[in-house]
Design an enzyme around this catalytic site. Structure first.
Site, PDB file in Angstrom:
ATOM      1  N   SER A  77       0.840  -1.196   0.000  1.00  0.00           N
ATOM      2  CA  SER A  77       0.000   0.000   0.000  1.00  0.00           C
ATOM      3  C   SER A  77       0.884   1.259   0.000  1.00  0.00           C
ATOM      4  O   SER A  77       1.746   1.385  -0.872  1.00  0.00           O
ATOM      5  CB  SER A  77      -0.923  -0.051   1.225  1.00  0.00           C
TER       6      SER A  77
ATOM      7  N   ARG B 113     -11.525   6.649   9.824  1.00  0.00           N
ATOM      8  CA  ARG B 113     -11.045   5.271   9.860  1.00  0.00           C
ATOM      9  C   ARG B 113     -12.094   4.302   9.313  1.00  0.00           C
ATOM     10  O   ARG B 113     -11.779   3.359   8.609  1.00  0.00           O
ATOM     11  CB  ARG B 113     -10.684   4.895  11.299  1.00  0.00           C
TER      12      ARG B 113
ATOM     13  N   ASP C 162      -8.529  -6.718  -4.610  1.00  0.00           N
ATOM     14  CA  ASP C 162      -8.125  -5.388  -4.118  1.00  0.00           C
ATOM     15  C   ASP C 162      -8.628  -4.329  -5.096  1.00  0.00           C
ATOM     16  O   ASP C 162      -8.146  -4.222  -6.218  1.00  0.00           O
ATOM     17  CB  ASP C 162      -6.591  -5.344  -4.013  1.00  0.00           C
TER      18      ASP C 162
ATOM     19  N   HIS D 153      -7.928  -5.298  -0.281  1.00  0.00           N
ATOM     20  CA  HIS D 153      -6.622  -4.671  -0.099  1.00  0.00           C
ATOM     21  C   HIS D 153      -5.901  -5.215   1.139  1.00  0.00           C
ATOM     22  O   HIS D 153      -4.684  -5.352   1.155  1.00  0.00           O
ATOM     23  CB  HIS D 153      -6.821  -3.158   0.013  1.00  0.00           C
ATOM     24  N   ASP D 154      -6.682  -5.534   2.173  1.00  0.00           N
ATOM     25  CA  ASP D 154      -6.116  -6.036   3.429  1.00  0.00           C
ATOM     26  C   ASP D 154      -5.340  -7.342   3.257  1.00  0.00           C
ATOM     27  O   ASP D 154      -4.596  -7.732   4.161  1.00  0.00           O
ATOM     28  CB  ASP D 154      -7.243  -6.278   4.443  1.00  0.00           C
TER      29      ASP D 154
END
Lengths: 383, 210
Positions: free
Chosen positions: A156, A226, A321, A354-355
């Site tokens: 990232s 967040r 992602d 993405h994680d």
């Protein structure tokens, strides 16, 4: 949402101090630079086995050990450690808190170097770029006596730093592994960041960035930032698999204050985040990501950034992602081909969004370990 | 072209050996359709080559990179255009030419980015193929052409003579060629292309630009 958050815990972090000034891209010179960092493993006699791990937006230097503020395991313990893909029995691993961060490196929570003691930078902290972060890391790497890094690895925003390292210091990076990243932040990603920033600005406790004076933190705004960001880190499949339409505590929808599990999860993510992250740092770092554009820096031809590079690259992306989709990694791989660079490029099948780069993904870990082992052979590192 | 193209896997070692024998030590090599990476691994370990691969099957790419080999996911039709001129000494296309969308363009790209092209392909002019078509009136099925017409990824089969004609049309110099029979032995018809076209199950060519 529980917003009774207190100001960030004060923890002393291992750090190096540089007082010879760091010239930033914006033209400001930081007279005093602190870089907080952690290392794992042992540097060999030839100083040739160092791997710099670059952390993402809300990560920090505590890669492979419990976090001193939250007590949670290191954010990349699945990847960094003895016998792990980045094997600390073999490599010397360095991770530094980014410039602008809030875990001990110089950032908005640091004292101003041009004002009396006790005055913090706050929102007057100069805008920093990914390249500024990399320059600060370079200082640390030199301070540790390392001329050439065996590898720079990160996902990232960490991947942006990896690309910037390879572009800025090609002779000092033997291997580069940019994971789930891109050569520039897309309009969509900038848009999501802006929603987060506006949430912080809109929180009355933010007090134009001077929230320290009142002893409060803009917890509500930061938590919303967040929560929005967290959605972008997951895939639709992952959300469906984890939560579906399940209700917390109830079997059927009664319409009286019921909460879906996904809501509860996001609120938890938001409220725990504010205890470990500084709102002004969040503003500074998201801006640095938005500024990042290695293509524009190379006058529109990314391959020019890597012309005649000696670095060996391995680009890794994940199928689900959508924040940093595979097409963006492929564009970097193709630019590296145009520069005749040595490049490997793999897309890992995963439904975790993405994680995925932070999670247990065996194919990713095998790929990373194998690439590093192959590079170690080419670099002549002892096995 | 989603399935990996494997014609005579049992002859892989032979194909590898023959191709490797054509590559000069220390050369820069690109293997298109590098599969499990055994050729680039061989060229690196025994010839000291800077050998890289492109492969379309992601499982093979992952396996190769996990073995420390420089392989990128991509395909012959769209990714060769990304490389600069003369980036390689040899560009290898092993048993894949008949499966690409634009064989002529792929060859052009190979000889643009590499000084030499090494191309192997199954020969559609082999007598068994000719005989089956003549006798049964149906698409040939042999040990080399082993998949039915509706499932084969091989959309551009050619004979040895067809390939030689294409090289002539494009102005490529054939530096070396040989035909190989089913057992993987070098066919003895080196001087007679007509015989090679009849009895060679696979052909291997090394080309350069004029």
């Amino acid at each position: 949402m529980d917003q009774s958050a207190s100001p960030l815990a004060t923890v002393v972090h291992q750090h190096a101090v540089f007082t010879d000034g760091l010239l930033l891209d914006c033209g400001v010179v930081l007279a005093r630079l602190e870089v907080a960092y952690r290392t794992y493993g042992r540097l060999n006699a030839a100083r040739s086995n160092a791997i710099l791990v670059c952390h993402a937006l809300t990560g920090d230097q505590y890669v492979a050990e419990p976090h001193p503020v939250t007590g949670k395991p290191g954010w990349w313990e699945a990847v960094v450690g003895p016998g792990r893909p980045i094997d600390t029995d073999r490599y010397f691993v360095i991770c530094a808190n980014v410039l602008g961060g809030c875990m001990g490196s110089t950032g908005p929570r640091s004292q101003r170097d041009d004002a009396p003691d006790g005055v913090l930078w706050g929102i007057d902290f100069p805008p920093v770029t990914i390249r500024d972060m990399v320059r600060a890391q370079k200082r640390l790497v030199e301070h540790l006596g390392i001329e050439r890094l065996f590898a720079v690895v990160g996902g990232s925003m960490g991947g942006m730093q990896v690309l910037q390292w390879a572009a800025t210091y090609p002779g000092h990076v033997f291997a580069a592994v940019p994971v789930a990243t891109a050569a520039y932040h897309s309009a969509q990603n900038i848009a999501f960041n802006e929603v987060g920033r506006q949430a912080i600005f809109a929180d009355p406790d933010w007090e134009s960035g001077r929230y320290w004076d009142s002893g409060k933190i803009p917890a509500r705004g930061l938590a919303v930032a967040r929560m929005v960001a967290h959605i972008t880190y997951l895939s639709e499949q992952a959300l469906t698999r984890k939560f579906g339409r399940r209700l917390r505590g109830g079997a059927s929808l009664s319409m009286f204050g019921d909460m879906f599990e996904v809501e509860s999860y996001l609120q938890h993510q938001g409220s725990t985040f504010v205890n470990r992250f500084d709102a002004n740092s969040y503003l500074t770092i998201t801006r640095a990501m938005d500024y990042f554009d290695l293509v524009a820096d190379s006058q529109g031809d990314l391959s020019a950034a890597f012309r005649d590079t000696p670095t060996r690259f391995c680009l890794i992306s994940f199928t689900s992602d959508w924040l940093f989709p595979t097409a963006e990694s492929r564009a970097v791989a193709r630019a590296l081909n145009r520069a005749a660079a040595n490049v490997s490029f793999v897309e890992i099948a995963s439904d975790k969004g993405h994680d995925a780069f932070l999670l247990d993904e065996p194919d990713f870990h095998r790929t990373l370990a194998g690439f590093l082992a192959g590079c170690a052979e080419h670099a002549g590192l002892p096995a | 072209m989603n399935a990996p193209v494997r014609f005579v896997a049992k002859n892989m070692r032979l194909d590898l050996r023959l191709i490797a024998g054509m590559v000069a030590p220390g050369a820069r090599v690109l293997d298109i359709g590098s599969g499990d990476g055994s050729l680039i691994d061989h060229l690196y370990r025994t010839h000291g080559c800077d050998a890289r691969g492109i492969e379309i099957d992601m499982a093979e790419v992952t396996r190769s990179v996990a073995h420390g080999l420089p392989v990128m996911h991509g395909d012959a039709d769209s990714d060769l255009a990304q490389y600069p001129d003369d980036a390689f000494d040899y560009v290898i296309l092993s048993r894949t030419l008949q499966a690409v969308e634009r064989p002529r363009e792929v060859l052009r790209q190979m000889l643009r980015i590499g000084r030499h092209a090494i191309v192997s392909f199954p020969n559609f002019g082999h007598w068994q193929v000719r005989w089956q078509l003549l006798w049964s009136g149906r698409m040939p099925m042999t040990s080399v052409w082993a998949r039915p017409w509706h499932e084969t990824p091989n959309i551009h089969p050619c004979t040895i003579r067809d390939f030689v004609q294409l090289c002539a049309d494009e102005g490529y110099v054939i530096e070396r060629w040989l035909a190989v029979d089913e057992a993987g032995q070098r066919a003895p018809w080196r001087r007679f292309m007509g015989m090679a076209n009849l009895f060679g199950e696979q052909a291997l060519f090394q080309l350069r630009k004029r």
